[in-house]
Write an enzyme that holds these catalytic residues in place. Structure first.
Site, mmCIF file in Angstrom:
data_model
loop_
_atom_site.group_PDB
_atom_site.id
_atom_site.type_symbol
_atom_site.label_atom_id
_atom_site.label_comp_id
_atom_site.label_asym_id
_atom_site.label_seq_id
_atom_site.Cartn_x
_atom_site.Cartn_y
_atom_site.Cartn_z
ATOM 1 N N CYS A 29 -6.329 -11.327 -0.025
ATOM 2 C CA CYS A 29 -6.722 -12.732 -0.195
ATOM 3 C C CYS A 29 -6.122 -13.404 -1.410
ATOM 4 O O CYS A 29 -6.088 -14.625 -1.492
ATOM 5 C CB CYS A 29 -8.243 -12.854 -0.233
ATOM 6 S SG CYS A 29 -8.989 -12.379 -1.804
ATOM 7 N N CYS A 132 -10.953 -23.617 2.148
ATOM 8 C CA CYS A 132 -11.511 -24.973 2.058
ATOM 9 C C CYS A 132 -10.499 -26.081 2.261
ATOM 10 O O CYS A 132 -10.774 -27.055 2.944
ATOM 11 C CB CYS A 132 -12.138 -25.192 0.688
ATOM 12 S SG CYS A 132 -13.446 -24.080 0.248
ATOM 13 N N LEU A 259 0.862 10.974 -5.461
ATOM 14 C CA LEU A 259 1.838 10.134 -6.156
ATOM 15 C C LEU A 259 1.429 8.677 -5.947
ATOM 16 O O LEU A 259 1.016 8.294 -4.855
ATOM 17 C CB LEU A 259 3.247 10.357 -5.579
ATOM 18 C CG LEU A 259 4.130 11.360 -6.329
ATOM 19 C CD1 LEU A 259 3.426 12.683 -6.504
ATOM 20 C CD2 LEU A 259 5.451 11.536 -5.630
ATOM 21 N N ILE A 260 1.565 7.887 -6.996
ATOM 22 C CA ILE A 260 1.156 6.485 -6.895
ATOM 23 C C ILE A 260 2.301 5.603 -7.378
ATOM 24 O O ILE A 260 2.898 5.883 -8.417
ATOM 25 C CB ILE A 260 -0.049 6.179 -7.820
ATOM 26 C CG1 ILE A 260 -1.197 7.129 -7.571
ATOM 27 C CG2 ILE A 260 -0.475 4.712 -7.711
ATOM 28 C CD1 ILE A 260 -2.154 6.718 -6.518
ATOM 29 N N SER A 264 -0.846 0.248 -3.065
ATOM 30 C CA SER A 264 -1.324 -0.670 -2.023
ATOM 31 C C SER A 264 -1.822 0.095 -0.796
ATOM 32 O O SER A 264 -2.542 -0.465 0.021
ATOM 33 C CB SER A 264 -0.241 -1.679 -1.641
ATOM 34 O OG SER A 264 0.862 -1.036 -1.069
ATOM 35 N N ASN A 353 5.794 3.228 1.380
ATOM 36 C CA ASN A 353 5.736 2.827 2.783
ATOM 37 C C ASN A 353 6.184 3.968 3.687
ATOM 38 O O ASN A 353 5.532 4.274 4.691
ATOM 39 C CB ASN A 353 6.623 1.587 2.987
ATOM 40 C CG ASN A 353 6.441 0.990 4.359
ATOM 41 O OD1 ASN A 353 7.213 1.266 5.263
ATOM 42 N ND2 ASN A 353 5.405 0.199 4.533
ATOM 43 N N ASP A 362 6.544 -1.594 8.835
ATOM 44 C CA ASP A 362 7.610 -2.505 9.270
ATOM 45 C C ASP A 362 8.996 -1.943 9.019
ATOM 46 O O ASP A 362 9.971 -2.392 9.610
ATOM 47 C CB ASP A 362 7.488 -3.836 8.517
ATOM 48 C CG ASP A 362 6.355 -4.672 9.070
ATOM 49 O OD1 ASP A 362 6.035 -4.504 10.254
ATOM 50 O OD2 ASP A 362 5.795 -5.475 8.309
ATOM 51 N N GLU A 1281 -18.347 -31.741 9.196
ATOM 52 C CA GLU A 1281 -18.133 -31.004 10.439
ATOM 53 C C GLU A 1281 -17.244 -31.715 11.466
ATOM 54 O O GLU A 1281 -16.480 -31.066 12.176
ATOM 55 C CB GLU A 1281 -19.498 -30.690 11.080
ATOM 56 C CG GLU A 1281 -20.346 -29.772 10.229
ATOM 57 C CD GLU A 1281 -21.763 -29.680 10.753
ATOM 58 O OE1 GLU A 1281 -22.131 -28.618 11.250
ATOM 59 O OE2 GLU A 1281 -22.505 -30.674 10.642
HETATM 60 C C1 LIG Z 1 -2.444 -6.660 1.871
HETATM 61 C C2 LIG Z 1 -1.474 -5.637 2.369
HETATM 62 C C3 LIG Z 1 -0.477 -6.042 3.220
HETATM 63 C C4 LIG Z 1 0.424 -5.101 3.712
HETATM 64 N N1 LIG Z 1 1.392 -5.535 4.560
HETATM 65 C C5 LIG Z 1 2.257 -4.654 5.080
HETATM 66 C C6 LIG Z 1 3.258 -5.073 5.975
HETATM 67 O O1 LIG Z 1 3.390 -6.260 6.277
HETATM 68 N N2 LIG Z 1 4.074 -4.140 6.505
HETATM 69 C C7 LIG Z 1 3.957 -2.813 6.185
HETATM 70 O O2 LIG Z 1 4.719 -2.028 6.690
HETATM 71 N N3 LIG Z 1 3.025 -2.395 5.319
HETATM 72 C C8 LIG Z 1 2.177 -3.270 4.760
HETATM 73 N N4 LIG Z 1 1.225 -2.844 3.885
HETATM 74 C C9 LIG Z 1 1.157 -1.417 3.536
HETATM 75 C C10 LIG Z 1 1.716 -1.054 2.136
HETATM 76 O O3 LIG Z 1 1.794 -2.148 1.300
HETATM 77 C C11 LIG Z 1 3.063 -0.454 2.179
HETATM 78 O O4 LIG Z 1 3.036 0.691 2.954
HETATM 79 C C12 LIG Z 1 3.668 -0.145 0.792
HETATM 80 O O5 LIG Z 1 5.032 -0.078 0.915
HETATM 81 C C13 LIG Z 1 3.154 1.119 0.150
HETATM 82 O O6 LIG Z 1 3.787 1.284 -1.103
HETATM 83 P P1 LIG Z 1 2.991 1.627 -2.422
HETATM 84 O O7 LIG Z 1 3.995 1.827 -3.479
HETATM 85 O O8 LIG Z 1 1.981 0.629 -2.719
HETATM 86 O O9 LIG Z 1 2.304 2.967 -1.987
HETATM 87 P P2 LIG Z 1 1.192 3.817 -2.713
HETATM 88 O O10 LIG Z 1 -0.143 3.363 -2.256
HETATM 89 O O11 LIG Z 1 1.412 3.878 -4.172
HETATM 90 O O12 LIG Z 1 1.518 5.233 -2.086
HETATM 91 C C14 LIG Z 1 1.435 5.437 -0.701
HETATM 92 C C15 LIG Z 1 1.626 6.882 -0.320
HETATM 93 O O13 LIG Z 1 2.963 7.281 -0.487
HETATM 94 C C16 LIG Z 1 3.057 8.456 -1.246
HETATM 95 N N5 LIG Z 1 4.289 8.409 -2.010
HETATM 96 C C17 LIG Z 1 4.747 7.348 -2.693
HETATM 97 N N6 LIG Z 1 5.957 7.645 -3.214
HETATM 98 C C18 LIG Z 1 6.250 8.901 -2.849
HETATM 99 C C19 LIG Z 1 7.358 9.750 -3.083
HETATM 100 N N7 LIG Z 1 8.395 9.380 -3.785
HETATM 101 N N8 LIG Z 1 7.337 10.979 -2.551
HETATM 102 C C20 LIG Z 1 6.275 11.397 -1.827
HETATM 103 N N9 LIG Z 1 5.207 10.633 -1.582
HETATM 104 C C21 LIG Z 1 5.191 9.402 -2.084
HETATM 105 C C22 LIG Z 1 1.795 8.413 -2.092
HETATM 106 O O14 LIG Z 1 1.410 9.661 -2.563
HETATM 107 C C23 LIG Z 1 0.800 7.832 -1.127
HETATM 108 O O15 LIG Z 1 0.286 8.829 -0.290
HETATM 109 C C24 LIG Z 1 0.319 -3.745 3.358
HETATM 110 C C25 LIG Z 1 -0.696 -3.349 2.486
HETATM 111 C C26 LIG Z 1 -1.579 -4.271 1.998
HETATM 112 C C27 LIG Z 1 -2.662 -3.827 1.069
HETATM 113 S S1 FES Z 2 -11.415 -21.180 -0.890
HETATM 114 FE FE1 FES Z 2 -9.924 -22.475 -1.727
HETATM 115 S S2 FES Z 2 -11.087 -24.050 -2.596
HETATM 116 FE FE2 FES Z 2 -12.566 -22.860 -1.571
HETATM 117 S S1 FES Z 3 -9.567 -9.564 -4.147
HETATM 118 FE FE1 FES Z 3 -8.529 -10.145 -2.371
HETATM 119 S S2 FES Z 3 -6.510 -9.619 -2.897
HETATM 120 FE FE2 FES Z 3 -7.626 -8.849 -4.535
#
Ligand SMILES: Cc1cc2nc3c(=O)[nH]c(=O)nc-3n(C[C@H](O)[C@H](O)[C@H](O)COP(=O)(O)OP(=O)(O)OC[C@H]3O[C@@H](n4cnc5c(N)ncnc54)[C@H](O)[C@@H]3O)c2cc1C
Ligand code: FES
Ligand code: FES
Length: 1345
Positions: A29, A132, A259-260, A264, A353, A362, A1281
Site C-alpha cells: 500500500c 479517498c 539469506l536476505i 520482500s 526472486n 515474472d 455517495e
Molecule cells: C508488494 C509486492 C509486490 C510484488 N510484486 C511482484 C511482481 O510483480 N512480480 C514478481 O515476480 N514478484 C513480485 N513480488 C515478489 C518479490 O518482491 C520478489 O520475488 C523479489 O524479487 C524478491 O527479492 P528479495 O531480495 O526481496 O528477496 P528476499 O525476501 O530477501 O529473499 C527471498 C528468498 O531468496 C533467497 N535468496 C536471496 N538471494 C539468494 C542467493 N543469492 N542465493 C540463495 N538464496 C537466495 C532468500 O534466502 C529467500 O529465501 C512482490 C512482492 C511484494 C511484497
Molecule cells: S487514503 Fe488517501 S487520503 Fe485517504
Molecule cells: S504498510 Fe502497506 S506497504 Fe508498508
C-alpha cells in the site's frame, strides 16, 4: 543490539515517529514509505530511494540515512514544497496515505538530477494506494515538479500566452475554473500554480528544493562499513558479511540460515505465514553478488542486484548495443516495468526472486526462455553452472543445496533474427502479481530459401507449481516456417503442454488456459511482423496489428469545472481541508498514533476457522505460557450482555423487537470464519498475536450456506426481512397486449471490500478503576460505540465516553462493524482494569469486518417496440452474512433506488436478506443504492440489445421528469436529470465519440473501444426516520475564536471543513477563527453515525442553529457598541453576562416512510448525476484501460466545490474498483480451491483496488451551474455517495467494447457481464476460436455472490 527482529516501521513507530503509517505490512500500500540514502565510496555519490518501511529489517539499513515525513517539514518550521503542493491541491482527504505519497515524491525529486517527467512521477506512485482522492489531485499536485513545457511553469499566470489561468491538470492555459459571485456574474479565476525547481544540486545530497533540506550526514560518508553480528528477540541473529568468503563461512556454520536481500519475500513469510528464521544473513554488502557486467557472451548479473539497478543497467546496455543483441534485455526491461511498485523494485533482488521460485515469478519464465544460466557457489568455493530451465524443481523448491548460494545470472545476447517477448496478465496492470505470465523466444534462420524456426522456447508462469515449458509445441515448431497454417496445431499442442486441472489453485481455469494460447498468438503475430519489417515474411493485415501493440500509458489529464457562489466569509469557497497541513507533514494523529497510557496491553483476537460449527472446547493451556500473555477473555467473561447488533425496528409504526443477533464472543456455535471467539491481551501486539495463535479451539462442523443461491434453495433468510413495493399492475400489463416484448434475466452483483487505509482500531481505558470507561476509536459512529460498550459492560451510557478525532477512511465499514472490536477490547480492559489497544492487521480486518453486499437480481421487463418501459417485475436478494447488521436497510435502499432514473408505470419489487455463513456484510458508500441501480442498468441494456438500439437512446426515452411520482409514492421536485444528461451529452460529444469508436473498432480486430453514458439519482436522508437528527455545540471564546463540536466524524470527506465554513459565514468571521477538535459523545449526545451522505446537511444546519442563537444573544451588545473585531464583541458580551455557548439541533423535515403501505417520502431530496466513459480493451487478454471519463453532477450551490469535486473523483475511482477491478474470492462452491467460508483476497497483494495508473487518462468533472437546492443548507446538496454509481459507466463501456468484439464472431445476442469486469470476464466474453477451446460461448466466469 537486540532489535534484529524489528522492521524499520515498527522501530520508527516505537520511538514516536508515527508519521509513517502501517496500512498493510506486506509492501502493498505504500503508507509506510520513507526515503533511504546511502553513500557509495567508489563513485563518491549518494543514492536516494523510496522503500517500504514495513518490509525493511531495521538492521538492513545500518550505515544509511533515513528520512521520514517528519524530516522534511512541519507546520511550525514550514512545509516542504512537496507537502505544500499536496495540501494546496486538495491531494489529501483522510490523510492516512498522505505521508507515503509525500515520501515517494520526495525520494523521486531527490534522486534525479533533472526534474522528473510527468510519466516518471505517475510511475513512481504506483506503489502508493489512496482510497479517498481518486489520485487526480495528487498527480496534479506533483505535476508542478515535472519538467514539461518550461514556459508554462515559469510564466506567471498573468503572463501566460493568452491571459488565461494555467490548469494544474493539463499544464496548459484553460478556463476550467470560473468564479461566479452570488449574482451569477462570471469572472476568470487565475490559478497561481507555482514553479518548483530545485534550489541546488549536489552529487551527495541530490536535489534540494529548499534551504532547510536535510543533507546526507557527513559522518555517514566517513563511516567505515563493518560486518555485523547482531541479535534480536527469541535468539534471532543477524549477520552482514562484507565479502563472499565471509558469507560462505557463515553458510557453512549455519547451513539453514536465511539469506536476505530486499526481504520482500521473507518479510511476508514471517509476518503472515508464521515463518521463523533463527539466523539471517544479509548479503546486500557482498560485492561479488553485485556484479553487473557486459561480457562477450552476455550479461553477468549478480544475484543481489536490485531490480531498480537492473532496470537502469539494461537501459544503458540497450542504448549502447542496439536492438539486435538485446532482444532478451528488452523483454526483461519491459517485464520489470510491471513488476511490483517502485518501493519494492528499489530493494528486491534478482536472486531473491529466482530462489523464492514463486510459481508466479515474472522473471523466471524469462530466464528460462532466454536460455539464461545460473552460477552457483558452494561453501568450498566450487562454482557450478546450471541452465535456468533445470533450476526449478517444485513448488518453491530449487536446485540449491543448503551449502550453496546463487552467485549470478548470465543472460546471453540474442542473435540476428532471434526474438524474445514477455507476457503478463494480472488483475491490475501495475504493482500486481501475474495470473499468467510467459517468456517466449524464437530463432529464425534461412534454410533452402525458407525462413524457418531453428530454435524456440516457450515458458509459462502462473499455471503450475513451477514455470512450465511447452515442450511439444516447441518440437512441433522447430523446422517449420511460421505461418497461419500451423497455428491451430500449435494451439492444440499448447493445450496438451499446459494442462490446468479443474480445481487448480488460483481458479479461473478457462481464462488462464485461454491466456496461454492468446499469448502465443500474440507472439506469433509479433514475430511475423518483425520478419515482415525486414521484408522476410508477409505483412500483418492492419486489423491484426492491434494484437501486438504494447500498452503505453500517456500522462493523465483532468479538468474540473465549477462555479463559486460565495455566501458570507467562507461558504462557497474551495477551501483546503482544515487538516491538510497536518496530514501532509505526518503530524495528524490517528487512533494508532496516540501515545498509549502506561500499562497498556495489546489485543489480538481468537477467530473462528470454521464457517459453521459447534465449539467443543477452547484450550488456553499453551497460550497462557506465551511470552507477555496477560489474559484470554471469552463469552463467559462478559460482565454485561454478550449479545450485540444494531437496533432494528421491524413492526408497525416503527416500534417492535430489538434484534441483537450477534455475539461479542461466540458462546456455543460459530456462524462464519473470522467470528470472534475470544480476545487475548499481552504486553505487545506481536506477543498477543503469538498467544492468540496458541489458543486451541476444537469444533464440530455443521452444514454451511455459502452463497445467495444456496440460501434461496434452503430458504435461509434473516427473519422478518421480506420487503415488497409496487405501483400499477404488473401482471395485468404482462397479460395485456401492450408489451411488444418481454425479457427476463438475472444480474449478479459482486461485493466489495472497504479497504479504508487505516485498519480498525480502538484504545480503551478504565477511569476510576472501571467506574467509567473511555475510548478513542476509529469509527464513524462514536455514539454506537458508547452504547454497545455500555451494554456489554453493564454500565450506564453516562459513564462511557467515545471520542474520535479523525479516521483514515471509513466508507461505511466503520459504521457498525467497528463496534465489535471496541466491545471485545473493553471487556479485557474492564476486567483487568488496564488500558487495552486493539489494532487489526489488514488480513484480519478484511476477513472479519464484512463488505459491500453482493446481490442477486431477477427481472422481467415488458416494453414497446419504441423502447418505452411498461412493466418491471423484480426480485432482489442480498447476502446479509451471519448477522442482520444493516442488511435490511441496505436491501430497502436498493429497492428504493431500483428504478434508477426511469419512469416505469407498472412495477413490483420484492426483496429478501439472505442468511449466509460469511461475516456480516454491512454499509458501504451508496448503502445498497448502487446495487439496485446496477440491476436496473443491466435490464435497460438487455432491452436495448433486444431492440437493436443504443442503451443511451432507451435511457433518454424513459428519463424521469419534474413531477414524476416514484413507485413508492415520493413526488420528484426540482428534478435535474434532463439538465445533467443533456449537459453530459454535449460535454462528452457523445455522437462524435460513437462515430470515432466505430471507426476504431472496424480497423482493429483485437483491440476494441466502447463508450457508455450512465445516469443516477440518489436519495438523501437516512431511510430510518429517527436517525435524521443532529446536534452541535458552538462555543465562542473571548479572543473571538470559536470551538465547534458536532456529532459527525471527519473521515476525509471534509465534513469539518464544510461545517467550519458554515460557522464562519454565520458569525461573519474568517474561517481561521473556527476550530473543530474532535467528535465526542460527552459533548454531543446520541449522534447518528456519519453516513448516508447527509452529515453536511444535518450538522451544518445544527451548527447554523447554534450560531444563530449566539448571534441573537450578541446582537443587543453589537448594536450598542462599535466593536472593531469579533474578538472585541465577544469580550464585551462576556463582560455583559451573555452566554456564548449554544447547543444547536436539527431534524430533517417532512420525511417518513411506511413499509407496510409501501408508500411515503423517504428522502429529503435527490442528488443527480451522469457519467460518460470510454474504454479500450485487449480482447485477447482482457486487459482494459479507461481512456476518458466525463462526469456532470448537480450539487446545488456547493459549500466547498474543491471538496465536492474531490468526493466525486474519489467515489468514481472507488466505484471503478467495484465495477471493474476488485473481486472478492470466498471459499464457496465456485471456488473449491479455497477452504469453505475462507476469504482468499485478504490483503493488497491479492485484492486490487485501483492505483494511480488505473484512473481515466482524461478525467473531467463539472458541476451544474445556477441550480440552488431549496432543501438543504446554503442551497447545497449532499455528495458523498451519489457519484459512486457513475463508475458503472466504465463497466458498460467495457460491455460496449465486448459487444463489438463478439460481433466480429457473429454473436449479436445479449450476454451477461457481471461486476467486476476483470480481465477474466472481459476475455471470456470476447468469444473467439481460442476461448471456444476451453469454454462454451455462454460461459459465465464464477463469482462469489
Ligand atoms: C508488494 C509486492 C509486490 C510484488 N510484486 C511482484 C511482481 O510483480 N512480480 C514478481 O515476480 N514478484 C513480485 N513480488 C515478489 C518479490 O518482491 C520478489 O520475488 C523479489 O524479487 C524478491 O527479492 P528479495 O531480495 O526481496 O528477496 P528476499 O525476501 O530477501 O529473499 C527471498 C528468498 O531468496 C533467497 N535468496 C536471496 N538471494 C539468494 C542467493 N543469492 N542465493 C540463495 N538464496 C537466495 C532468500 O534466502 C529467500 O529465501 C512482490 C512482492 C511484494 C511484497
Ligand atoms: S487514503 Fe488517501 S487520503 Fe485517504
Ligand atoms: S504498510 Fe502497506 S506497504 Fe508498508
Amino acid at each position: 543490539d537486540g532489535l534484529a527482529h524489528l522492521t524499520l516501521l515498527r522501530y520508527l513507530r516505537d520511538i514516536g515517529l508515527r508519521g509513517t503509517k502501517l496500512g498493510c505490512g506486506e509492501g502493498g500500500c505504500g503508507a509506510c514509505t520513507v526515503m533511504v540514502s546511502c553513500y557509495d565510496q567508489s563513485t563518491k555519490k549518494s543514492q536516494h530511494f523510496a522503500i517500504n518501511a514495513c518490509l525493511a529489517p531495521l538492521y538492513s539499513l545500518e550505515g544509511m540515512h533515513i528520512i521520514t515525513v517528519e524530516g522534511i517539514g512541519n507546520c511550525r518550521r514550514g512545509l516542504h514544497p512537496v507537502q505544500e503542493r499536496l495540501a494546496e491541491a486538495h491531494g489529501s482527504q483522510c490523510g492516512f496515505c498522505t505521508p507515503g505519497f509525500v515520501m515517494s515524491m520526495y525520494a523521486l525529486l531527490r534522486s534525479s538530477k533533472q526534474p522528473p517527467t510527468k510519466e516518471q512521477i505517475e510511475d513512481s506512485l504506483a506503489g502508493n494506494l489512496c482510497r479517498c482522492t481518486g489520485y487526480r489531485p495528487i498527480i496534479d499536485a506533483f505535476g508542478v515538479f515535472a519538467k514539461t513545457d518550461d514556459s508554462l511553469y515559469t510564466a506567471s499566470p498573468s503572463e501566460s500566452a493568452n491571459g488565461k489561468a494555467i490548469c494544474p491538470s493539463t499544464g496548459k492555459p484553460c478556463l476550467c475554473r470560473n468564479e461566479t459571485d452570488v449574482n451569477g456574474n462570471e469572472s476568470s479565476l487565475l490559478s497561481s500554480v507555482k514553479t518548483y525547481l530545485p534550489s541546488s544540486y549536489n552529487e551527495i545530497d541530490g536535489n534540494a528544493y529548499n534551504e532547510k533540506e536535510l543533507i546526507f550526514p557527513p559522518e555517514l560518508q566517513l563511516r567505515k562499513i563493518m560486518p555485523l553480528r547482531l541479535n534480536g528477540f527469541n535468539g534471532v541473529r543477524w549477520y552482514r558479511p562484507l565479502k563472499l568468503d565471509q558469507l560462505l563461512q557463515l553458510k557453512s556454520c549455519y547451513p539453514e540460515a536465511k539469506l536476505i536481500i530486499g526481504n520482500s519475500e521473507v518479510g511476508v513469510e514471517t509476518e503472515f505465514k508464521n515463518a521463523q528464521y533463527g539466523v539471517m544473513i544479509s548479503v546486500t554488502h557482498v560485492p561479488e553478488l553485485h556484479t553487473l557486467k557486459v561480457e562477450e557472451d552476455g550479461l553477468r548479473i549478480g544475484s543481489a542486484v536490485r531490480l531498480a539497478q537492473l532496470q537502469d543497467f539494461l537501459k544503458k546496455v540497450i542504448a549502447e548495443r542496439g536492438s539486435l543483441q538485446t532482444s532478451s534485455c528488452q523483454a526483461i526491461l519491459r517485464q520489470l516495468k510491471w513488476f511490483a511498485g517502485t518501493q519494492i523494485r528499489n530493494v528486491a533482488s534478482v536472486g531473491g526472486n529466482i530462489c523464492t521460485a514463486s510459481p508466479i515469478s515474472d522473471l523466471n519464465p524469462l530466464w528460462m526462455s532466454t536460455g539464461a544460466t545460473f552460477q552457483i557457489i558452494d561453501v568450498n568455493n566450487n562454482v557450478r553452472t546450471t541452465v535456468a530451465k533445470d533450476f526449478f524443481l517444485g513448488y518453491r523448491k530449487v536446485d540449491l543445496k543448503d551449502d550453496e548460494v546463487l552467485l549470478s545470472v548470465i543472460l546471453p545476447w540474442t542473435r540476428p533474427f532471434e526474438y524474445v517477448k514477455e507476457f503478463k496478465q494480472a488483475h491490475r496492470r501495475q504493482d500486481d502479481i501475474a495470473l499468467v505470465n510467459a517468456g517466449m523466444r524464437v530463432h529464425i534462420t534461412e534454410a533452402e530459401g525458407n525462413w524457418i524456426v531453428s530454435d524456440v522456447s516457450i515458458v509459462y508462469g502462473g499455471v503450475a507449481a513451477v514455470p512450465l515449458t511447452a515442450g511439444k509445441t516447441e518440437s512441433f515448431l522447430v523446422g517449420k516456417k511460421l505461418d497461419y497454417g500451423l497455428l491451430d496445431e500449435a494451439f492444440n499442442l499448447l493445450k496438451e503442454d499446459i494442462p490446468l486441472a479443474e480445481n487448480a489453485p488460483g481458479g479461473m481455469v478457462e481464462f488462464r488456459s485461454s491466456l496461454t494460447l492468446s499469448f502465443f498468438f500474440k507472439f506469433f503475430l509479433y514475430v511475423t511482423h518483425e520478419m515482415n519489417t525486414k521484408g522476410l515474411s508477409e505483412g500483418l493485415d492492419v486489423a491484426n496489428m492491434s494484437a501486438i501493440q504494447s500498452y503505453t500509458r500517456p500522462v493523465t489529464t483532468g479538468t474540473q469545472g465549477y462555479e463559486l457562489v460565495r455566501q458570507g466569509t467562507a461558504v462557497g469557497q474551495p477551501m483546503v481541508h482544515l487538516s491538510a497541513m497536518l496530514q501532509v507533514t505526518g503530524e495528524a494523529e490517528y487512533v494508532g498514533d496516540t501515545p498509549t497510557p502506561p500499562n497498556t496491553l495489546h489485543a489480538a483476537l481468537v477467530l473462528s476457522k470454521e464457517a459453521h460449527a459447534r465449539i467443543l472446547s477452547i484450550d488456553d493451556s499453551v497460550a497462557k505460557f506465551s511470552p507477555g500473555f496477560a489474559g484470554l477473555f471469552l463469552s463467559k467473561d462478559v460482565p454485561g450482555a454478550n449479545n450485540i447488533g444494531p437496533i432494528r425496528f421491524l413492526q408497525k409504526k416503527n416500534i417492535g423487537p430489538i434484534i441483537h443477533d450477534g455475539e461479542v464472543f461466540a458462546s456455543d456455535v460459530v456462524t462464519c470464519v473470522g467470528q470472534i471467539i475470544g480476545i487475548v491481551v499481552a504486553d505487545t501486539h506481536d506477543n498477543a498475536k503469538a498467544a492468540a495463535n496458541k489458543v486451541n479451539v476444537k469444533y464440530s462442523e455443521l452444514p454451511a450456506i455459502l452463497s445467495i443461491e444456496e440460501a434461496i434453495k434452503a430458504g435461509s433468510f434473516h427473519p422478518h426481512t421480506t420487503r415488497c413495493l409496487s405501483k400499477g399492475d404488473v401482471e395485468l400489463c404482462f397479460a395485456s397486449n401492450t408489451c411488444d416484448k418481454v425479457i427476463e434475466g438475472e444480474v449478479q452483483v459482486g461485493g466489495q471490500e472497504h479497504f479504508y487505509m487505516e485498519p480498525q482500531c480502538t484504545l480503551v481505558w478504565p477511569v476510576d478503576s472501571g467506574n467509567e470507561i473511555h475510548m478513542i476509536s476509529s469509527t464513524q459512529a462514536p455514539h454506537t460505540h458508547q452504547k454497545y460498550v455500555a451494554n456489554v459492560l453493564g454500565l450506564p451510557l453516562s459513564k462511557v465516553v467515545c471520542k474520535t478525532k479523525r479516521i483514515g477512511g471509513g466508507f461505511g465499514g466503520k459504521e457498525t462493524r467497528s463496534v465489535i472490536f471496541a466491545a471485545a477490547a473493553s471487556v479485557a480492559s474492564y476486567c483487568l482494569r488496564r488500558p487495552v489497544k486493539i489494532v487489526l492487521d489488514r488480513d484480519v480486518d478484511m476477513m472479519t469486518t464484512g463488505q459491500r453486499h453482493s446481490f442477486l437480481g431477477k427481472y422481467k421487463v415488458g416494453f414497446t417496440n419504441d423502447g418505452k418501459i411498461l412493466a418491471l417485475d423484480l426480485e432482489i436478494y442480498n447476502n446479509g452474512g451471519n448477522t442482520l447488521d444493516l442488511s435490511l436497510a441496505v436491501l430497502e435502499h436498493a429497492m428504493l433506488e431500483s428504478e434508477n432514473v426511469y419512469d416505469i408505470p407498472n412495477i413490483r419489487a420484492s426483496g429478501k436478506v439472505c442468511f449466509t455463513n460469511f461475516p456480516s456484510n454491512t454499509a458501504f458508500r451508496g448503502f445498497g443504492g448502487p446495487q439496485g441501480m446496477l440491476i436496473a442498468e443491466n435490464w435497460i441494456h438487455h432491452m436495448a440489445t433486444e431492440l437493436r438500439r443504443s442503451p443511451e437512446e432507451i435511457k433518454e426515452l424513459n428519463l424521469h421528469s419534474d413531477g414524476t411520482v416514484l413507485y413508492y409514492g415520493q413526488l420528484l421536485q426540482n428534478c435535474m436529470i434532463h439538465s445533467v444528461w443533456d449537459e453530459l451529452k454535449a460535454s462528452s460529444n457523445f455522437v462524435e465519440a460513437r462515430k470515432a469508436v466505430n471507426v476504431f473498432n472496424s480497423n482493429n480486430r483485437w483491440r476494441k473501444r466502447g463508450i457508455a453514458m450512465v445516469p443516477t439519482k440518489f436519495g438523501i436522508s437516512f431511510t430510518t426516520k429517527f436517525m435524521n437528527q443532529a446536534g452541535a455545540l458552538v462555543q465562542v471564546y473571548t479572543d473571538g475564536t470559536v470551538l465547534v463540536t458536532h456529532g459527525g466524524v471527519e473521515m476525509g470527506q471534509g465534513l469539518h471543513t464544510k461545517i467550519a465554513q458554515v460557522a464562519a459565514s454565520s458569525l461573519d468571521i474568517p474561517l481561521s477563527c473556527v476550530f473543530i477538535a474532535e467528535t465526542s459523545t460527552d459533548k454531543v449526545p446520541s449522534a447518528s453515525p456519519t453516513a448516508a451522505s447527509a452529515s453536511s446537511d444535518l450538522y451544518g444546519a445544527a451548527v447554523l442553529n447554534a450560531c444563530q442563537q449566539i448571534k441573537a444573544r450578541m446582537e443587543p451588545i453589537a448594536s450598542r457598541g462599535n466593536h472593531k473585531s469579533f474578538a472585541e464583541l465577544a469580550e464585551a458580551c462576556y463582560m455583559e453576562w451573555v452566554d456564548l455557548s449554544a447547543h444547536g439541533f436539527y431534524i430533517t423535515p417532512d420525511i417518513g416512510f411506511d413499509w407496510n403501505a409501501g408508500k411515503g417520502t423517504p428522502f429529503n431530496y435527490f442528488t443527480y448525476g451522469a457519467a460518460f466513459a470510454e474504454v479500450e480493451i485487449d480482447t485477447l487478454t482482457g486487459d482494459f484501460h479507461t481512456r476518458k471519463a466525463d462526469i456532470v453532477m448537480d450539487l446545488g450551490y456547493s459549500i466547498n466545490p474543491a471538496i465536492d469535486i474531490g468526493q466525486i473523483e474519489g467515489a468514481f475511482i472507488q466505484g471503478l474498483g467495484w465495477a471493474a477491478m476488485e473481486e472478492l474470492k470466498w471459499g464457496d462452491d465456485n471456488h473449491k480451491w479455497i477452504r469453505p467460508g475462507h476469504l482468499f483476497t485478504r490483503g493488497p497483494c491479492s485484492y486490487k483496488i485501483p492505483s494511480v495508473n488505473d484512473i481515466p487518462l482524461n478525467f473531467k468533472v463539472s458541476l451544474l451551474k445556477g441550480v440552488p437546492n431549496p432543501k438543504a443548507i446554503h442551497s447545497s446538496k449532499a455528495v458523498g455517495e451519489p457519484p459512486f454509481f457513475l463508475a458503472s459507466s466504465v463497466l458498460f463501456a467495457i460491455k460496449d467494447a465486448i459487444t463489438a468484439a463478439r460481433a466480429e464472431e457473429g454473436h449479436l445476442d445479449w450476454f451477461p457481464l457481471d461486476n467486476p469486469a476483470t480481465p477474466e470476464r472481459i476475455r471470456m466474453a470476447c468469444v473467439d476460436s481460442i476461448t471456444k477451446k476451453f469454454a462454451s460461448v455462454y460461459y459465465r466466469p464464477k463469482l462469489s455472490v
